[in-house]
Design an enzyme around this catalytic site. Structure first.
Site, PDB file in Angstrom:
ATOM      1  N   HIS A 238       0.801  -1.232   0.000  1.00 43.71           N
ATOM      2  CA  HIS A 238       0.000   0.000   0.000  1.00 43.71           C
ATOM      3  C   HIS A 238       0.829   1.275   0.000  1.00 43.71           C
ATOM      4  O   HIS A 238       0.285   2.341   0.272  1.00 43.71           O
ATOM      5  CB  HIS A 238      -0.909   0.060   1.229  1.00 43.71           C
ATOM      6  CG  HIS A 238      -2.008  -0.949   1.240  1.00 43.71           C
ATOM      7  ND1 HIS A 238      -3.265  -0.699   0.745  1.00 43.71           N
ATOM      8  CD2 HIS A 238      -2.033  -2.216   1.692  1.00 43.71           C
ATOM      9  CE1 HIS A 238      -4.023  -1.773   0.909  1.00 43.71           C
ATOM     10  NE2 HIS A 238      -3.298  -2.712   1.477  1.00 43.71           N
TER      11      HIS A 238
ATOM     12  N   LYS B 293      -8.226  14.232   4.294  1.00 39.90           N
ATOM     13  CA  LYS B 293      -7.365  13.052   4.307  1.00 39.90           C
ATOM     14  C   LYS B 293      -6.354  13.267   5.420  1.00 39.90           C
ATOM     15  O   LYS B 293      -6.299  14.364   5.991  1.00 39.90           O
ATOM     16  CB  LYS B 293      -6.646  12.873   2.968  1.00 39.90           C
ATOM     17  CG  LYS B 293      -5.995  14.171   2.452  1.00 39.90           C
ATOM     18  CD  LYS B 293      -5.320  14.002   1.101  1.00 39.90           C
ATOM     19  CE  LYS B 293      -6.252  14.040  -0.078  1.00 39.90           C
ATOM     20  NZ  LYS B 293      -6.349  12.803  -0.826  1.00 39.90           N
ATOM     21  N   ARG B 294      -5.554  12.239   5.734  1.00 42.18           N
ATOM     22  CA  ARG B 294      -4.498  12.461   6.723  1.00 42.18           C
ATOM     23  C   ARG B 294      -3.613  13.625   6.264  1.00 42.18           C
ATOM     24  O   ARG B 294      -3.426  13.861   5.067  1.00 42.18           O
ATOM     25  CB  ARG B 294      -3.644  11.186   6.885  1.00 42.18           C
ATOM     26  CG  ARG B 294      -4.353  10.098   7.667  1.00 42.18           C
ATOM     27  CD  ARG B 294      -4.607  10.522   9.095  1.00 42.18           C
ATOM     28  NE  ARG B 294      -3.389  10.505   9.870  1.00 42.18           N
ATOM     29  CZ  ARG B 294      -3.052   9.555  10.748  1.00 42.18           C
ATOM     30  NH1 ARG B 294      -3.877   8.552  10.994  1.00 42.18           N
ATOM     31  NH2 ARG B 294      -1.916   9.612  11.408  1.00 42.18           N
TER      32      ARG B 294
ATOM     33  N   LYS C 235       0.941  14.605   0.623  1.00 41.79           N
ATOM     34  CA  LYS C 235      -0.432  14.912   0.172  1.00 41.79           C
ATOM     35  C   LYS C 235      -0.608  16.405  -0.102  1.00 41.79           C
ATOM     36  O   LYS C 235      -1.580  16.830  -0.698  1.00 41.79           O
ATOM     37  CB  LYS C 235      -1.442  14.430   1.209  1.00 41.79           C
ATOM     38  CG  LYS C 235      -1.418  12.914   1.413  1.00 41.79           C
ATOM     39  CD  LYS C 235      -2.411  12.482   2.480  1.00 41.79           C
ATOM     40  CE  LYS C 235      -2.322  11.007   2.846  1.00 41.79           C
ATOM     41  NZ  LYS C 235      -2.997  10.112   1.879  1.00 41.79           N
TER      42      LYS C 235
ATOM     43  N   THR D 129      -8.466   6.715  -1.957  1.00 46.32           N
ATOM     44  CA  THR D 129      -9.832   6.215  -2.069  1.00 46.32           C
ATOM     45  C   THR D 129     -10.813   7.364  -1.820  1.00 46.32           C
ATOM     46  O   THR D 129     -11.943   7.324  -2.306  1.00 46.32           O
ATOM     47  CB  THR D 129     -10.095   5.067  -1.070  1.00 46.32           C
ATOM     48  OG1 THR D 129      -9.528   5.433   0.192  1.00 46.32           O
ATOM     49  CG2 THR D 129      -9.466   3.779  -1.544  1.00 46.32           C
TER      50      THR D 129
ATOM     51  N   LYS E   2     -14.534   8.610  -3.494  1.00 42.34           N
ATOM     52  CA  LYS E   2     -15.749   8.977  -2.741  1.00 42.34           C
ATOM     53  C   LYS E   2     -16.268  10.335  -3.209  1.00 42.34           C
ATOM     54  O   LYS E   2     -17.477  10.538  -3.347  1.00 42.34           O
ATOM     55  CB  LYS E   2     -15.455   8.980  -1.239  1.00 42.34           C
ATOM     56  CG  LYS E   2     -15.137   7.583  -0.705  1.00 42.34           C
ATOM     57  CD  LYS E   2     -14.465   7.584   0.665  1.00 42.34           C
ATOM     58  CE  LYS E   2     -13.799   6.229   0.917  1.00 42.34           C
ATOM     59  NZ  LYS E   2     -12.849   6.235   2.039  1.00 42.34           N
TER      60      LYS E   2
HETATM   61  C1  NBG Z   1      -2.586   3.779   1.925  1.00 41.24           C
HETATM   62  C2  NBG Z   1      -2.168   4.653   0.739  1.00 41.24           C
HETATM   63  C3  NBG Z   1      -3.389   5.117  -0.039  1.00 41.24           C
HETATM   64  C4  NBG Z   1      -4.252   3.935  -0.404  1.00 41.24           C
HETATM   65  C5  NBG Z   1      -4.590   3.143   0.853  1.00 41.24           C
HETATM   66  C6  NBG Z   1      -5.405   1.917   0.538  1.00 41.24           C
HETATM   67  C7  NBG Z   1      -1.135   3.099   3.787  1.00 41.24           C
HETATM   68  C8  NBG Z   1       0.113   2.433   4.186  1.00 41.24           C
HETATM   69  N1  NBG Z   1      -1.376   3.210   2.493  1.00 41.24           N
HETATM   70  O1  NBG Z   1      -2.971   5.775  -1.212  1.00 41.24           O
HETATM   71  O2  NBG Z   1      -1.428   5.740   1.202  1.00 41.24           O
HETATM   72  O3  NBG Z   1      -5.426   4.360  -1.020  1.00 41.24           O
HETATM   73  O4  NBG Z   1      -3.411   2.722   1.497  1.00 41.24           O
HETATM   74  O5  NBG Z   1      -4.754   1.115  -0.387  1.00 41.24           O
HETATM   75  O6  NBG Z   1      -1.910   3.515   4.622  1.00 41.24           O
END
Ligand code: NBG
Length: 871
Positions: A407, A598-599, A604, A706, A710
């Site tokens: 991920h 988002k975080r 980002k 994701t 949304k």
């Molecule tokens: C996160 C990514 C996102 C991705 C999500 C789900 C972690 C390690 N990774 O870009 O930063 O959409 O995973 O796959 O949290």
């Protein structure tokens, strides 16, 4: 998957679209049909059936009173709001149980191949509303509560969400659980029942303050503890080599601690199907035998300390983006839940099989990132040490069992554990990792003789500096499939991060682009849009999101566009109320809602967004007559507690808001707000109310994203870079309906390689210079010119995420956004087309791909007739 469709209203579950939020407000409807169907079904038997299973408003009302009295020991007059929430939750849970029990029974009898999803995080969000949608009893529940003088919305508001995850990764796991159940795939989700989930975010004086998340404080009606499913997990100690009765070499692990994992089960129902899958989360407790031992030798307090130490293991979720050094507890957590999960699978398998040789045919185990990757060594240990298999067959089983999803491309997020720490917590597993590595590197040397550099790069042990175990390598070697989460991400994995593995085993690599569940992220949170869509194209889209395509011709229908705008307008009004209530900022619902949630992370690039806001502000100050589109720029997101720069970005947003929002010269033209405590619950007004979705990460850094999906599914247009799933979203919706800017991943790489000098952009671009100077002038920070200096100097001297390099392209692209916004009809058309073409980004599609390419599992639909409870 047509056979998954049940025959609609005739089934007695109510018509498929019945009970979606918002449906009841359709003029020609009152949900009566559904209520009667439900009443007939539930009311057919004894009153006991009715109270546990009836789906009519009347049955729900009786059940509510019954639960309030018999489960909670209250009567209506003295019930607290929490009692009322619990009574309704228990009422809904009762209705899930028949499906849940039948599903388990059916999977067991059919010996179905089962997907086991191993994830350290599940960001589930509130259950109640989602379960009402899933069961199709939204309107009935509302009516039942009305008849009792209660407000369903107020009850929904009471639920504390299980925030057992950090962000995208945990939420993806939750969307996947929803899709697995909806597609009737036999599946178990395994994870940790953290007592404290992700912290709650409070804002004081513009700074983030972390507050403990006490989500279990008032009880959790959705879980069922299974104290009899208790598995022992060893920790620490040493190993003893020896020989068994047959004279074979065997290793015994003598731990210095044993903890016990207790199963807590939560049903995950599929949308309008009979299947309800199992989410099994483990809570750590002291192993009784150890308590007694200490007690017998008189060390009562020692035993209590032992108990406390054991329970610590499932105490708290680790926020990500924190320095990992010395986090022994985190490794213990990972091993704890993985060991419980695998022992549980073995236990279940041996109920119907003689031995474990067919383990991999029974289970497809997915490793959600590297957090559970110690499972590779643990399964080897269980097979070899505990069940007496030889290494070779055990290794064959292991590799056929696991698959691994990566991920992240951020090197600092790739997990490693110092060998010393790993060996201290898991001495036997370290030996197993060494043995796996020895055999693996032998193979590598056979394939690439003399290439020692390659062997060093591939090794499970990083020998540079402090020796450490590379968990991603363990996952790759121990899995038969490796996947990234968006097309670009998978390509970059193959090219960079996992290049050597790809050269070795190209056939192991897959891409499965992420998706999100339309049940929660459309039907539940956007009743207005749901109603409009359902009126226009029927209700099939909720289970088959590709059906949204049928909206395309309606983009040309002026009346439909007007309706579309009306729905968006209502959603924006609701969001505006929320912003005022929770952030104290009054905003104009007619303005363009420009949203980034988002975080908070440098990659980002929330700070790039802020630079744009300050640019607009300065333009307006310089030229008060400037014809700018009125904008509301909204942010939300948590920063890791130890990530100082991310916290400074939150402070910066608040500081800019403080100046902009009170300046009479920009009144009605520009507003900035930060919504505190972004989580699954709090997103429900945000996605439906957004016009513009900010997906502006440095290309090559966001694995997928994701949130981008949304937003687009709720009719927002995207401004974004060619990063993660943005690439595929843009392809799907059409480049003319997407605001693209910025460097590509390749350009980012070559810029950095060529020696990127961010200060050059500052020198060359007067507007950028003005903005950055303003940040350190004190004019945005109550005269404190030092506050944002670390941020600005970081950008000028390093700027690892190329904020300054992309600034001009971004700001100019926002001018394009303004131009597009002025063409109201054109914007609406693009919004409709975005939704119409986003069907691919359902998590149902993602799960189908995992089933087909990686897991090789088939649906096992469970009959939808309700089981009669035993009488
Ligand atoms: C996160 C990514 C996102 C991705 C999500 C789900 C972690 C390690 N990774 O870009 O930063 O959409 O995973 O796959 O949290």
């Amino acid at each position: 998957m047509g056979h998954l469709h049940h025959p609609g209203g005739a089934s007695g579950w109510g018509r498929p679209g019945e009970g979606l939020p918002g449906r009841g407000r359709l003029p020609a409807e009152g949900g009566r049909l559904g209520a009667e169907a439900g009443g007939r079904r539930g009311g057919g038997g004894s009153s006991r059936d009715d109270v546990r299973t009836g789906l009519s408003a009347g049955a729900l009302k009786r059940a509510f009173q019954d639960n309030l009295f018999y489960s909670l020991g209250r009567f209506v007059d003295v019930a607290t709001p929490n009692d009322r929430y619990l009574a309704l939750a228990l009422t809904v849970r009762d209705r899930l149980l028949e499906r849940w029990v039948r599903t388990a029974e059916s999977y067991y009898r059919r010996r179905a191949r089962t997907v086991c999803y191993l994830s350290a995080e599940y960001l589930l969000g509130p259950h109640l509303g989602n379960n009402l949608v899933t069961l199709g009893i939204w309107n009935e529940a509302r009516r039942a509560m009305e008849e009792l003088g209660l407000d369903l919305d107020a009850l929904l508001e009471r639920e504390e969400e299980p925030g057992l995850g950090n962000g995208g990764l945990g939420r993806l796991a939750a969307c996947f659980m929803d899709s697995l159940a909806t597609l009737a795939i036999p599946a178990i989700g395994y994870g940790i029942r953290y007592e404290f989930g992700i912290f709650d975010q409070a804002i004081r004086d513009g700074w983030q303050v972390e507050v403990t998340d006490k989500w279990l404080q008032f009880g959790n009606p959705w879980e069922t503890p299974r104290p009899e499913i208790a598995l022992e997990v060893k920790l620490g100690g040493r190993t003893e080599p020896g020989r068994d009765e047959a004279g074979r070499y065997r290793v015994r692990w003598v731990p210095d601690r044993v903890v016990r994992g207790i199963a807590y089960d939560t049903p995950i129902p599929g949308f309008r199907v009979g299947n309800a899958n199992l989410l099994r989360l483990w809570k750590a407790e002291a192993a009784e035998s150890f308590d007694f031992q200490a007690f017998n030798v008189g060390d009562y307090y020692g035993a209590v300390e032992e108990k406390v130490a054991s329970e610590t293991i499932s105490k708290v979720l680790y926020p990500n983006d924190e320095p990992r050094a010395g986090r022994r507890l985190r490794l213990q957590q990972q091993y704890f839940f993985v060991s419980c999960a695998l022992q549980d699978m073995v236990r279940i398998h041996l109920q119907s099989a003689r031995d474990l040789t067919g383990f991999h045919s029974k289970y497809a185990v997915q490793l959600n990132d590297t957090h559970p990757s110690v499972a590779v060594a643990e399964l080897m240990r269980l097979l070899v040490d505990e069940h007496g298999l030889d290494w070779e067959p055990a290794w064959g089983i292991t590799r056929q069992t696991f698959a691994y999803t990566n991920h992240t491309l951020l090197p600092e997020a790739l997990e490693t554990w110092p060998v010393a720490l790993f060996g201290a917590v898991l001495p036997r597993h370290l030996e197993i990792v060494y043995e796996i590595n020895r055999r693996f590197l032998d193979d590598v040397r056979r394939v690439c003789p003399g290439d020692e550099e390659r062997a060093r790069r591939l090794s499970l042990i990083d020998e540079r500096g402090e020796r450490s175990v590379r968990m991603a390598h363990l996952a790759c070697v121990g899995s038969h499939a490796i996947n990234g989460v968006a097309a670009l991400h998978t390509e970059l994995l193959k090219r960079d991060v996992l290049r050597d593995f790809h050269e070795l085993w190209p056939e192991k690599f897959f891409n499965v682009t992420n998706g999100v569940t339309p049940r929660r992220f459309m039907a539940l949170i956007n009743p207005g849009l749901t109603r409009l869509l359902t009126e226009a194209i029927g209700e099939g889209w909720v289970r088959d999101l590709d059906e949204l395509r049928r909206l395309e011709p309606l983009a040309e229908d002026a009346a439909f566009r007007a309706e579309w705008r009306r729905v968006k307008g209502q959603n924006k009004e609701a969001l505006a109320r929320e912003i005022e209530r929770r952030a104290g900022v009054k905003v104009d619902p007619a303005s363009l809602f420009d949203v980034q949630v988002k975080r908070i992370h440098e990659y980002k690039r929330q700070h790039l967004n802020v630079l744009h806001v300050v640019s607009l502000y300065r333009r307006l100050k310089r030229d008060p007559g400037l014809d700018l589109v009125p904008r509301t720029v909204l942010f939300a997101g948590k920063a890791a507690p130890g990530y100082l720069l991310a916290k400074l970005i939150i402070k910066l947003i608040h500081s800019v808001a403080e100046v902009v929002n009170v300046d009479p010269e920009v009144r009605g033209r520009l507003r900035v707000a930060f919504l505190p405590d972004y989580n699954v619950k709090n997103c429900r007004r945000i996605f439906p109310g957004a016009d513009l979705s900010e997906q502006i990460s440095t290309a090559g850094k966001e694995a997928s994203g994701t949130g981008n999906m949304k937003f687009a599914l709720n009719g927002a247009l995207t401004i974004g870079t060619l990063d993660g799933a943005n690439v595929e979203i843009r392809e799907a919706v059409g480049p003319e309906n997407f605001f693209l800017f910025g460097l590509t991943a390749d350009e980012v790489q070559s810029r950095l390689a060529a020696g990127y000098r961010p200060r050059g952009h500052y020198e060359a671009d007067a507007e950028l210079r003005g903005v950055l100077d303003a940040l350190v002038s004190g004019e945005l920070s109550r005269g404190d010119g030092e506050l944002f200096r670390p941020l600005v100097e970081g950008l000028l001297d390093h700027d690892p995420f190329l904020v300054l390099a992309d600034y001009r392209a971004y700001v100019d692209c926002q001018t394009e956004v303004d131009r597009a916004w002025r063409d109201t009809e054109g914007w609406t058309r693009a919004s409709i087309l975005n939704v119409a073409r986003m069907g691919r980004f359902s998590s149902d599609r993602a799960i189908r791909e995992y089933c087909r390419d990686i897991w090789h599992v088939e649906p096992l639909p469970v009959a939808i007739e309700p089981a009669r409870p035993p009488s």
